[in-house]
Every structure is written in structure tokens, then in C-alpha cells.
Enzyme design. Sequence first.
Site, PDB file in Angstrom:
ATOM      1  N   ALA A  74      31.330 -12.396   6.317  1.00 41.96           N
ATOM      2  CA  ALA A  74      31.810 -11.044   6.628  1.00 41.96           C
ATOM      3  C   ALA A  74      32.809 -10.560   5.588  1.00 41.96           C
ATOM      4  O   ALA A  74      34.010 -10.802   5.701  1.00 41.96           O
ATOM      5  CB  ALA A  74      32.410 -11.026   8.030  1.00 41.96           C
TER       6      ALA A  74
ATOM      7  N   GLU B  34      33.151  -3.781   4.322  1.00 36.97           N
ATOM      8  CA  GLU B  34      33.765  -2.890   5.318  1.00 36.97           C
ATOM      9  C   GLU B  34      33.235  -1.478   5.076  1.00 36.97           C
ATOM     10  O   GLU B  34      32.709  -1.192   3.994  1.00 36.97           O
ATOM     11  CB  GLU B  34      35.293  -2.889   5.158  1.00 36.97           C
TER      12      GLU B  34
ATOM     13  N   ALA C  41      34.736  -0.405   1.954  1.00 41.27           N
ATOM     14  CA  ALA C  41      34.829  -1.419   0.891  1.00 41.27           C
ATOM     15  C   ALA C  41      33.522  -2.192   0.811  1.00 41.27           C
ATOM     16  O   ALA C  41      33.340  -3.206   1.478  1.00 41.27           O
ATOM     17  CB  ALA C  41      36.006  -2.363   1.158  1.00 41.27           C
TER      18      ALA C  41
ATOM     19  N   SER D 235      30.771  -2.040  -2.545  1.00 35.83           N
ATOM     20  CA  SER D 235      30.776  -2.456  -3.950  1.00 35.83           C
ATOM     21  C   SER D 235      32.214  -2.731  -4.403  1.00 35.83           C
ATOM     22  O   SER D 235      32.478  -3.660  -5.160  1.00 35.83           O
ATOM     23  CB  SER D 235      30.175  -1.350  -4.829  1.00 35.83           C
TER      24      SER D 235
ATOM     25  N   GLN E 243     -10.640  -0.338 -15.005  1.00 33.30           N
ATOM     26  CA  GLN E 243      -9.598  -0.719 -15.962  1.00 33.30           C
ATOM     27  C   GLN E 243      -8.213  -0.263 -15.517  1.00 33.30           C
ATOM     28  O   GLN E 243      -7.212  -0.914 -15.823  1.00 33.30           O
ATOM     29  CB  GLN E 243      -9.936  -0.168 -17.347  1.00 33.30           C
TER      30      GLN E 243
ATOM     31  N   GLN F  16      -0.317   0.559  -2.900  1.00 34.05           N
ATOM     32  CA  GLN F  16      -1.190   1.646  -3.348  1.00 34.05           C
ATOM     33  C   GLN F  16      -2.663   1.212  -3.339  1.00 34.05           C
ATOM     34  O   GLN F  16      -3.545   1.977  -2.966  1.00 34.05           O
ATOM     35  CB  GLN F  16      -0.759   2.098  -4.752  1.00 34.05           C
TER      36      GLN F  16
ATOM     37  N   GLU G  22      24.702  -8.034  -2.080  1.00 34.10           N
ATOM     38  CA  GLU G  22      25.203  -9.033  -3.050  1.00 34.10           C
ATOM     39  C   GLU G  22      25.316  -8.423  -4.450  1.00 34.10           C
ATOM     40  O   GLU G  22      24.968  -9.048  -5.443  1.00 34.10           O
ATOM     41  CB  GLU G  22      24.352 -10.307  -3.028  1.00 34.10           C
TER      42      GLU G  22
HETATM   43  C1  LIG Z   1      20.522  -5.430   4.916  1.00 28.66           C
HETATM   44  C2  LIG Z   1      21.927  -5.656   4.457  1.00 28.66           C
HETATM   45  C3  LIG Z   1      22.565  -6.843   4.731  1.00 28.66           C
HETATM   46  C4  LIG Z   1      23.894  -7.056   4.348  1.00 28.66           C
HETATM   47  N1  LIG Z   1      24.518  -8.220   4.683  1.00 28.66           N
HETATM   48  C5  LIG Z   1      25.839  -8.378   4.408  1.00 28.66           C
HETATM   49  C6  LIG Z   1      26.541  -9.541   4.868  1.00 28.66           C
HETATM   50  O1  LIG Z   1      25.972 -10.446   5.484  1.00 28.66           O
HETATM   51  N2  LIG Z   1      27.862  -9.627   4.605  1.00 28.66           N
HETATM   52  C7  LIG Z   1      28.554  -8.656   3.929  1.00 28.66           C
HETATM   53  O2  LIG Z   1      29.757  -8.809   3.736  1.00 28.66           O
HETATM   54  N3  LIG Z   1      27.912  -7.536   3.476  1.00 28.66           N
HETATM   55  C8  LIG Z   1      26.569  -7.377   3.705  1.00 28.66           C
HETATM   56  N4  LIG Z   1      25.907  -6.241   3.270  1.00 28.66           N
HETATM   57  C9  LIG Z   1      26.678  -5.184   2.605  1.00 28.66           C
HETATM   58  C10 LIG Z   1      26.361  -5.031   1.138  1.00 28.66           C
HETATM   59  O3  LIG Z   1      26.913  -6.067   0.395  1.00 28.66           O
HETATM   60  C11 LIG Z   1      26.852  -3.639   0.731  1.00 28.66           C
HETATM   61  O4  LIG Z   1      25.985  -2.701   1.328  1.00 28.66           O
HETATM   62  C12 LIG Z   1      26.865  -3.467  -0.769  1.00 28.66           C
HETATM   63  O5  LIG Z   1      27.906  -4.215  -1.344  1.00 28.66           O
HETATM   64  C13 LIG Z   1      27.059  -2.002  -1.171  1.00 28.66           C
HETATM   65  O6  LIG Z   1      28.180  -1.481  -0.530  1.00 28.66           O
HETATM   66  P1  LIG Z   1      28.069  -0.076   0.252  1.00 28.66           P
HETATM   67  O7  LIG Z   1      26.922  -0.156   1.190  1.00 28.66           O
HETATM   68  O8  LIG Z   1      29.406   0.239   0.809  1.00 28.66           O
HETATM   69  O9  LIG Z   1      27.683   0.960  -0.865  1.00 28.66           O
HETATM   70  P2  LIG Z   1      28.671   1.619  -1.920  1.00 28.66           P
HETATM   71  O10 LIG Z   1      29.675   0.645  -2.392  1.00 28.66           O
HETATM   72  O11 LIG Z   1      29.135   2.910  -1.357  1.00 28.66           O
HETATM   73  O12 LIG Z   1      27.653   1.887  -3.107  1.00 28.66           O
HETATM   74  C14 LIG Z   1      26.633   2.871  -2.998  1.00 28.66           C
HETATM   75  C15 LIG Z   1      25.812   2.870  -4.241  1.00 28.66           C
HETATM   76  O13 LIG Z   1      26.615   3.242  -5.343  1.00 28.66           O
HETATM   77  C16 LIG Z   1      26.062   2.681  -6.521  1.00 28.66           C
HETATM   78  N5  LIG Z   1      27.157   2.043  -7.265  1.00 28.66           N
HETATM   79  C17 LIG Z   1      27.973   1.044  -6.873  1.00 28.66           C
HETATM   80  N6  LIG Z   1      28.868   0.744  -7.829  1.00 28.66           N
HETATM   81  C18 LIG Z   1      28.609   1.599  -8.857  1.00 28.66           C
HETATM   82  C19 LIG Z   1      29.183   1.810 -10.120  1.00 28.66           C
HETATM   83  N7  LIG Z   1      30.232   1.061 -10.534  1.00 28.66           N
HETATM   84  N8  LIG Z   1      28.671   2.778 -10.923  1.00 28.66           N
HETATM   85  C20 LIG Z   1      27.629   3.538 -10.511  1.00 28.66           C
HETATM   86  N9  LIG Z   1      27.033   3.372  -9.326  1.00 28.66           N
HETATM   87  C21 LIG Z   1      27.513   2.423  -8.499  1.00 28.66           C
HETATM   88  C22 LIG Z   1      24.974   1.691  -6.112  1.00 28.66           C
HETATM   89  O14 LIG Z   1      23.704   2.274  -6.304  1.00 28.66           O
HETATM   90  C23 LIG Z   1      25.228   1.498  -4.639  1.00 28.66           C
HETATM   91  O15 LIG Z   1      24.056   1.192  -3.927  1.00 28.66           O
HETATM   92  C24 LIG Z   1      24.576  -6.044   3.630  1.00 28.66           C
HETATM   93  C25 LIG Z   1      23.909  -4.848   3.313  1.00 28.66           C
HETATM   94  C26 LIG Z   1      22.619  -4.634   3.713  1.00 28.66           C
HETATM   95  C27 LIG Z   1      21.946  -3.326   3.378  1.00 28.66           C
END
Ligand SMILES: Cc1cc2nc3c(=O)[nH]c(=O)nc-3n(C[C@H](O)[C@H](O)[C@H](O)COP(=O)(O)OP(=O)(O)OC[C@H]3O[C@@H](n4cnc5c(N)ncnc54)[C@H](O)[C@@H]3O)c2cc1C
Length: 378
Positions: free
Chosen positions: A123, A126, A129, A131, A276, A333, A360
Site C-alpha cells: 500500500a 494515495e 500521490a 506517480s 500479405q 482485430q 509500478e
Molecule cells: C490495476 C491497478 C493496480 C494497482 N495496484 C497498486 C498496489 O497494489 N499498490 C499501490 O500502492 N498502488 C497500486 N496502483 C497504483 C499505481 O501505482 C498508480 O496508479 C500509478 O503510480 C499512477 O499514479 P496515479 O494513478 O495517481 O496517476 P498520476 O500520478 O496522476 O499520473 C497520471 C498519468 O500522468 C502521466 N505522467 C506521470 N508522470 C509524468 C511525468 N513526469 N511527465 C509526463 N507525464 C507523466 C502518466 O501517463 C500517468 O499515467 C495500482 C494501479 C492500478 C491501475
Amino acid sequence: MSDKHYLEWPFFEARHATLEKELDAWAAQHVAHAHGDDVDAACRQLVRQLGEGGWLRHAVGNTIDTRAICLIRETLARHNGLADFAFAMQGLGSGAISLFGSAENRDAYLPRVARGDAIAAFALSEPQAGSDVAAMQCAAVRDGDDYVLNGEKTWISNGGIADFYVVFARTGEQPGARGISAFIVDAGTPGFGIAERINVIAPHPLARLTFNNCRIPASKRLGEAGQGFKVAMATLDVFRTSVAAAALGFARRALDEAMQRATQRQMFGQVLADFQLTQAKLAEMATGIDTSALLTYRAAWQRDQGRKVTKEAAMAKMHATETAQQVIDAALQMFGGLGVVSGQPVESLYREIRALRIYEGATEVQQLIIARELLKEA
Ligand SMILES: Cc1cc2nc3c(=O)[nH]c(=O)nc-3n(C[C@H](O)[C@H](O)[C@H](O)COP(=O)(O)OP(=O)(O)OC[C@H]3O[C@@H](n4cnc5c(N)ncnc54)[C@H](O)[C@@H]3O)c2cc1C
């Protein structure tokens, strides 16, 4: 799959080919492609089966064979996405205990995880929080021999069915990433709750968690106070290459399905594979799969040599997940209308692959990591 020539690549040792062969046979017998509507029950059963089969032992402990976990994820993903998920989460959820747990915590949790008797979760994310992990707000305040947790976590895989969660919270030793610690929180702990179950395009147990004056003994902290970011990154570092391997498994399954369809579907007086245009697609798919496999097993091999793999794992994760999406789309497709029918393997692969490009570390994050490493080297 008939041709597994890649198992003879120099990245592997004889034990890896044996492992793949045994798991492939086991998975064909025990984990069917489709599962019922009750994803929680299916997941619990898969964890138990993977434990009984002895496969979870590969995901637990501090001497993880990266090539083995990659081959396991690739093989399970080829058979059943949820089986791959169940395997991966046992590893990711217990990884911080394997790497940083006290002897007492290791003894209390790891054997149960490896047997499939306890379900693990990780976990970190958030609502504000994802990326930007260091922006986390969930906080743990020291109170005598305990810490008191308040805040929330979201997108937590196995949320709702896990027996314990490795939770990262701000402890404030220093600002930003240097003021975070990691804790084990058992599912029944007072103050811990599941705020919401989240439905996603490829159903997995997933939830938002809340912590409301949730009291955790300090003995359940993993690593030093303030070192939680390091704990999280070290855990993710072990498993990042294996996300590429899972994507590779999905792509291989899609190519298998496409080959079958293309060689059997009659149209315009011949089969689809005689065109092809189809052949060009198949060639692109196969080449994409081989480049993903080369990048994945290069990173896994390099990690098993004890070398740094920051750039190589990011390349593998980015390339294999993006390529798998394209391969699966091309396979779907070829199925025409059948491709979008619920329950068809290509239809579930199409949904299954999507989240791997986000979690990840989204593709954009991997691009930044690769560029940063390149610029450091320059
Ligand atoms: C099915 C699933 C399972 C998950 N399981 C877990 C889990 O077990 N434990 C856990 O802790 N988390 C988990 N997550 C969370 C996951 O790690 C986050 O969704 C991920 O880190 C992205 O964070 P966010 O969703 O807040 O997107 P944001 O941080 O808001 O990012 C949105 C988008 O912005 C873009 N972006 C990000 N950084 C940049 C940048 N520097 N420059 C330009 N574009 C950028 C990317 O395209 C990204 O998809 C899971 C997510 C999903 C969808």
C-alpha cells in the site's frame, strides 16, 4: 506454444527451462483461462493453489532469482491473468518483509505467504500521490511503543482480501522522500478499514483503504524510521522487470490465438494468413515479442549478476507493456466481431494489459528514468 527456443538463450540456466516446463504443465492442469464472477474467491483459491504447488516460494525470501520470477509470471500470464496477479502480489506484498523485516516478522509472515495461507498487499499509492510518491500524506506518529496511523491509500491490489498490508506513511524525520516509514498492518487491526472496493476493466481485488487512529506496534516497522522510500523502491526494483515478463506472457498468448485464427479463418477463397497484410502483422507481432523478451531477460539476468538494472528494467517494462498492447490489439482485430465478445481470450487480454502501462511506474515515468540514467552516463 510449440516453439520455446528462447529458453536456450544464454540468459538462462538449465534449471530455468525445467521450471518453465513444469509450471506450464501445472498451469494447463490447474488454472484455466477463464474464472467465475467472484474475483475475490477466485483469487483466494489461486493463492492457495500456487502455494500448494510450491510456486510462491520463488517470490519470497531475500535471494530472489529474477529470471525465475519472470519466467513464472510470463507462463502464468499466458494461461490466466489472475493467476499471474495472485503470484505477483504475494511477492510484491511481502517483498519489504523479505528485504527489511526483523527475524521475528520474517518468521511470522513469510512462511504463511509462501504456503498461500496469508494474502499480502503493498500500500503505497494515495489519491494525491501516485506517480509522485513523495507527496504522500498518510501519516504515522510515534506514541510510546506504537505508531498511530491516519490517512488513506488507494488502488491497493488485494485490498479487501489481504491478511496484511505493507503500508508506507509519513513519519516526518525529514521533508519529502526522506520522512517516510514502512509498516506491517494486519487486516483486523482496529482503525483500519476498507473505504471502497474499486471495479476495473480487468477485475482484480482492488480497494481504497482508510486508517483512523490505527495503532501499530513499532516492532512492525520495516527498516529504519525515515527509510520507507528506500524500502518501497528496493521492493519495486525486485519486481519491476517481472511486470515486463507478465506483459510478454499476455503478448505470447495473443500471438498464439492470432496464429490459430489466421490459419483457420476462411475468407475470399483462402485463409486469413494467406494475405500479405496479415503476414506483415504477424511478423511485426513476433518481432515485438522477441525484442520484449530480449529486454526482459537481459534485465533479469543482469539483476541476477548483482548488477544495477535501473535503466534496463525501465526499458523492459516500458517496451514490453507498450508492445503487448499493440500485439493484443492486432490479434483482436484478426478475430473480427468475435474479438470483442466477452470471455474470448483476446477480449480479456485486451482489458488485462491496460493497467500494466500505468502501475509500478507509468510509461512516461520509465522514459524519464531511462533518460536520467543516459544523461548520468554521458
Ligand atoms: C490495476 C491497478 C493496480 C494497482 N495496484 C497498486 C498496489 O497494489 N499498490 C499501490 O500502492 N498502488 C497500486 N496502483 C497504483 C499505481 O501505482 C498508480 O496508479 C500509478 O503510480 C499512477 O499514479 P496515479 O494513478 O495517481 O496517476 P498520476 O500520478 O496522476 O499520473 C497520471 C498519468 O500522468 C502521466 N505522467 C506521470 N508522470 C509524468 C511525468 N513526469 N511527465 C509526463 N507525464 C507523466 C502518466 O501517463 C500517468 O499515467 C495500482 C494501479 C492500478 C491501475
